[in-house]
Design a protein around this motif. Structure first.
Motif, PDB file in Angstrom:
ATOM      1  N   HIS A 143      -4.658  85.323 -38.065  1.00 20.30           N
ATOM      2  CA  HIS A 143      -4.848  83.902 -38.377  1.00 20.30           C
ATOM      3  C   HIS A 143      -3.496  83.220 -38.421  1.00 20.30           C
ATOM      4  N   HIS A 144      -3.497  81.922 -38.131  1.00 21.13           N
ATOM      5  CA  HIS A 144      -2.234  81.176 -38.129  1.00 21.13           C
ATOM      6  C   HIS A 144      -2.154  80.158 -39.258  1.00 21.13           C
ATOM      7  N   ASP A 145      -3.210  79.991 -40.047  1.00 21.77           N
ATOM      8  CA  ASP A 145      -3.138  79.084 -41.196  1.00 21.77           C
ATOM      9  C   ASP A 145      -2.468  79.789 -42.370  1.00 21.77           C
ATOM     10  N   THR A 146      -1.922  79.010 -43.294  1.00 17.56           N
ATOM     11  CA  THR A 146      -1.260  79.561 -44.481  1.00 17.56           C
ATOM     12  C   THR A 146      -1.729  78.824 -45.738  1.00 17.56           C
ATOM     13  N   VAL A 147      -1.365  79.383 -46.887  1.00 20.06           N
ATOM     14  CA  VAL A 147      -1.726  78.764 -48.171  1.00 20.06           C
ATOM     15  C   VAL A 147      -0.713  77.709 -48.610  1.00 20.06           C
ATOM     16  N   TRP A 148       0.359  77.554 -47.853  1.00 23.85           N
ATOM     17  CA  TRP A 148       1.472  76.727 -48.326  1.00 23.85           C
ATOM     18  C   TRP A 148       1.279  75.252 -47.978  1.00 23.85           C
ATOM     19  N   PRO A 149       1.295  74.352 -48.991  1.00 20.52           N
ATOM     20  CA  PRO A 149       1.125  72.916 -48.741  1.00 20.52           C
ATOM     21  C   PRO A 149       2.222  72.369 -47.835  1.00 20.52           C
ATOM     22  N   MET A 150       1.893  71.292 -47.139  1.00 19.51           N
ATOM     23  CA  MET A 150       2.870  70.643 -46.265  1.00 19.51           C
ATOM     24  C   MET A 150       4.091  70.208 -47.070  1.00 19.51           C
ATOM     25  N   GLY A 151       5.244  70.418 -46.482  1.00 17.74           N
ATOM     26  CA  GLY A 151       6.500  70.094 -47.153  1.00 17.74           C
ATOM     27  C   GLY A 151       7.159  71.290 -47.811  1.00 17.74           C
ATOM     28  N   THR A 152       6.487  72.446 -47.779  1.00 19.05           N
ATOM     29  CA  THR A 152       7.057  73.636 -48.424  1.00 19.05           C
ATOM     30  C   THR A 152       8.363  74.073 -47.760  1.00 19.05           C
ATOM     31  N   LEU A 153       8.517  73.790 -46.475  1.00 14.58           N
ATOM     32  CA  LEU A 153       9.768  74.167 -45.796  1.00 14.58           C
ATOM     33  C   LEU A 153      10.998  73.554 -46.465  1.00 14.58           C
ATOM     34  N   ALA A 154      10.809  72.428 -47.144  1.00 12.47           N
ATOM     35  CA  ALA A 154      11.946  71.790 -47.815  1.00 12.47           C
ATOM     36  C   ALA A 154      12.466  72.633 -48.967  1.00 12.47           C
ATOM     37  N   THR A 155      11.575  73.379 -49.608  1.00 14.97           N
ATOM     38  CA  THR A 155      11.972  74.200 -50.754  1.00 14.97           C
ATOM     39  C   THR A 155      12.020  75.691 -50.415  1.00 14.97           C
ATOM     40  N   HIS A 156      11.336  76.077 -49.325  1.00 16.91           N
ATOM     41  CA  HIS A 156      11.323  77.471 -48.889  1.00 16.91           C
ATOM     42  C   HIS A 156      11.660  77.515 -47.394  1.00 16.91           C
ATOM     43  N   PRO A 157      12.883  77.179 -47.036  1.00 14.97           N
ATOM     44  CA  PRO A 157      13.222  77.049 -45.611  1.00 14.97           C
ATOM     45  C   PRO A 157      13.210  78.385 -44.877  1.00 14.97           C
ATOM     46  N   TRP A 158      12.967  78.313 -43.582  1.00 20.35           N
ATOM     47  CA  TRP A 158      13.091  79.495 -42.733  1.00 20.35           C
ATOM     48  C   TRP A 158      14.528  80.006 -42.789  1.00 20.35           C
ATOM     49  N   SER A 159      14.677  81.302 -43.002  1.00 22.67           N
ATOM     50  CA  SER A 159      16.019  81.885 -43.036  1.00 22.67           C
ATOM     51  C   SER A 159      15.925  83.374 -42.773  1.00 22.67           C
ATOM     52  N   VAL A 160      17.021  83.922 -42.282  1.00 15.89           N
ATOM     53  CA  VAL A 160      17.177  85.377 -42.172  1.00 15.89           C
ATOM     54  C   VAL A 160      18.535  85.708 -42.759  1.00 15.89           C
ATOM     55  N   VAL A 161      18.517  86.359 -43.906  1.00 14.15           N
ATOM     56  CA  VAL A 161      19.749  86.703 -44.612  1.00 14.15           C
ATOM     57  C   VAL A 161      19.694  88.186 -44.981  1.00 14.15           C
ATOM     58  N   ASP A 162      20.720  88.937 -44.578  1.00 13.94           N
ATOM     59  CA  ASP A 162      20.795  90.368 -44.874  1.00 13.94           C
ATOM     60  C   ASP A 162      19.530  91.112 -44.431  1.00 13.94           C
ATOM     61  N   GLY A 163      19.029  90.710 -43.276  1.00 17.38           N
ATOM     62  CA  GLY A 163      17.886  91.410 -42.710  1.00 17.38           C
ATOM     63  C   GLY A 163      16.543  91.041 -43.301  1.00 17.38           C
ATOM     64  N   ILE A 164      16.497  90.008 -44.142  1.00 17.25           N
ATOM     65  CA  ILE A 164      15.243  89.574 -44.769  1.00 17.25           C
ATOM     66  C   ILE A 164      14.897  88.177 -44.277  1.00 17.25           C
ATOM     67  N   ALA A 165      13.718  88.053 -43.674  1.00 20.54           N
ATOM     68  CA  ALA A 165      13.234  86.746 -43.212  1.00 20.54           C
ATOM     69  C   ALA A 165      12.382  86.110 -44.297  1.00 20.54           C
ATOM     70  N   ARG A 166      12.591  84.826 -44.502  1.00 22.96           N
ATOM     71  CA  ARG A 166      11.831  84.089 -45.518  1.00 22.96           C
ATOM     72  C   ARG A 166      11.316  82.777 -44.936  1.00 22.96           C
ATOM     73  N   GLY A 167      10.304  82.250 -45.599  1.00 18.77           N
ATOM     74  CA  GLY A 167       9.711  80.980 -45.198  1.00 18.77           C
ATOM     75  C   GLY A 167       8.205  81.036 -45.389  1.00 18.77           C
ATOM     76  N   PRO A 168       7.554  79.876 -45.464  1.00 17.21           N
ATOM     77  CA  PRO A 168       6.116  79.844 -45.744  1.00 17.21           C
ATOM     78  C   PRO A 168       5.293  80.526 -44.647  1.00 17.21           C
ATOM     79  N   GLY A 169       4.547  81.550 -45.036  1.00 23.04           N
ATOM     80  CA  GLY A 169       3.696  82.260 -44.094  1.00 23.04           C
ATOM     81  C   GLY A 169       4.386  83.345 -43.303  1.00 23.04           C
ATOM     82  N   VAL A 170       5.647  83.623 -43.596  1.00 23.48           N
ATOM     83  CA  VAL A 170       6.387  84.606 -42.808  1.00 23.48           C
ATOM     84  C   VAL A 170       5.750  85.994 -42.912  1.00 23.48           C
TER      85      VAL A 170
END
Length: 363
Positions: A65-92
């Motif tokens: 599935h491609h839908d997520t539980v994260w409300p619109m605008g979550t990227l502002a507080t949980h931005p896409w990132s890859v740091v020290d081999g860990i990827a983060r972001g809504p629905g990652v």
């Protein structure tokens, strides 16, 4: 793979925002087309956008599935990132890494003949519009592989509890709580009796079942109007998790047998079974093959887990189709602020999926 994952995560797809889900579907469709060499069929049901690729006569279904539980605008507080081999972001983790791994795995196959891919847009809200699509796609196939995130430590999910949801509504009679409470029928007190009965349902089910673990949990409560009025209406929501179809049926029988205890009150029941359980027997052979292939690929020993959460794999297993779940990203924090994926695990999981699909197609 990291670039593809960033592209998916950067396109927010909150389940309740149908425009966002539609935009996400376009991104997923374009990515799939690049890797699979074919455009998907876009299926819109009640405003929800799903995608399906089908090659030849399907033998194996890849489900996500491609839908997520994260409300619109979550990227502002949980931005896409890859740091020290860990990827983060809504629905990652739940479950866009799984989609990326799936596309890359299929891109490496010599032929896609016999493969069906279904990516739905409403899994996080109960798969109301996609259930029929899922069941129609899976019926009669040799295997379903679900690209949901792994369990702790990368374990594959070999069993999932089934789910049921109920709402019990009590109707009573209002009266002035100070002047004449005896002329009322207190829906709140009746609801208290019902909640205590409901809380004991799981124990009644498990005492007769060889597989235990049923949970029946009263959750959302509502009732009454003002503090000086005998409540004429009260209700409770009930969350049910069951390990077997037999347990799900027994819970349903017991819930529908509830009866009022206070004179002047009556009960109304709504809801029922939602997802059937994914029983371990339906994943056993596929997990054994996955374990064999993992060793052959040098990925080490696989582990398995039985989990309480449900997925769309419950629907395919409910049809009797062999189903293996948790083949997606390795990480943690689904639906939580610390959601993340270990990117170093992605290539190995991709290779394992490719080998599993090849094995089923060759059998």
């Amino acid at each position: 793979m990291i670039e593809d994952l960033g592209e998916l995560v950067s396109c927010e797809s909150f389940s309740s925002d149908l425009d966002a889900v539609a935009r996400s579907a376009k991104v997923v469709a374009a990515m799939g087309a690049r890797h699979l060499g074919a455009q998907p069929e876009t299926i819109v049901i009640d405003g929800v956008t799903h995608l399906r690729w089908s090659f030849g006569t399907p033998k194996v279904l890849l489900l996500g599935h491609h839908d997520t539980v994260w409300p619109m605008g979550t990227l502002a507080t949980h931005p896409w990132s890859v740091v020290d081999g860990i990827a983060r972001g809504p629905g990652v983790f739940d479950m866009k890494a799984g989609l990326v791994q799936m596309f890359h795995a299929l891109a490496e196959l010599d032929s896609l003949d016999g493969v069906c891919v279904l990516v739905t847009g409403d899994e996080e809200v109960g798969s109301v519009t996609s259930r029929t699509l899922i069941e129609d796609a899976a019926r009669g196939l040799a295997a379903t592989f679900v690209l949901e995130a792994s369990a702790d430590g990368g374990a594959l999910k070999t069993a999932r509890k089934g789910t049921s949801d109920y709402t019990v509504t009590v109707y009573g009679k209002a009266a002035h709580a100070g002047l004449e409470p005896w002329n009322g029928a207190n829906a709140g007190i009746e609801l208290a009796h019902q909640i205590l009965t409901i809380a004991g349902v799981a124990e009644l089910v498990d005492e007769d079942e060889p597989v235990t673990g049923t949970t029946v949990t009263p959750t959302v409560l509502a009732g009454g109007t003002t503090v000086n009025t005998v409540p004429a209406l009260a209700r409770v929501g009930v969350d049910v998790r069951v390990p077997t179809l037999a347990a799900q049926a027994k819970v349903d029988t017991l819930m529908r047998a509830l009866s009022p205890q206070l004179k002047g009150t009556r009960l109304e029941m709504s809801g029922g079974p939602n997802r059937p359980p994914m029983e371990a027997a339906l994943s056993a052979e596929l997990f054994a093959e996955a374990a064999r292939l993992a060793e052959e690929l040098g990925l080490g020993a696989l582990t398995s887990a039985s989990v309480g959460g449900a997925s769309d794999g419950n629907f395919t297993a409910g049809l009797g189709v062999p189903t293996l779940d948790g083949l997606g990203g390795v990480g943690g924090g689904a639906h939580a602020d610390h959601e993340h994926v270990v990117v170093a695990e992605m290539p190995g999981r991709m290779r394992l999926l490719r080998a599993l699909v090849s094995s089923v197609l060759a059998s």
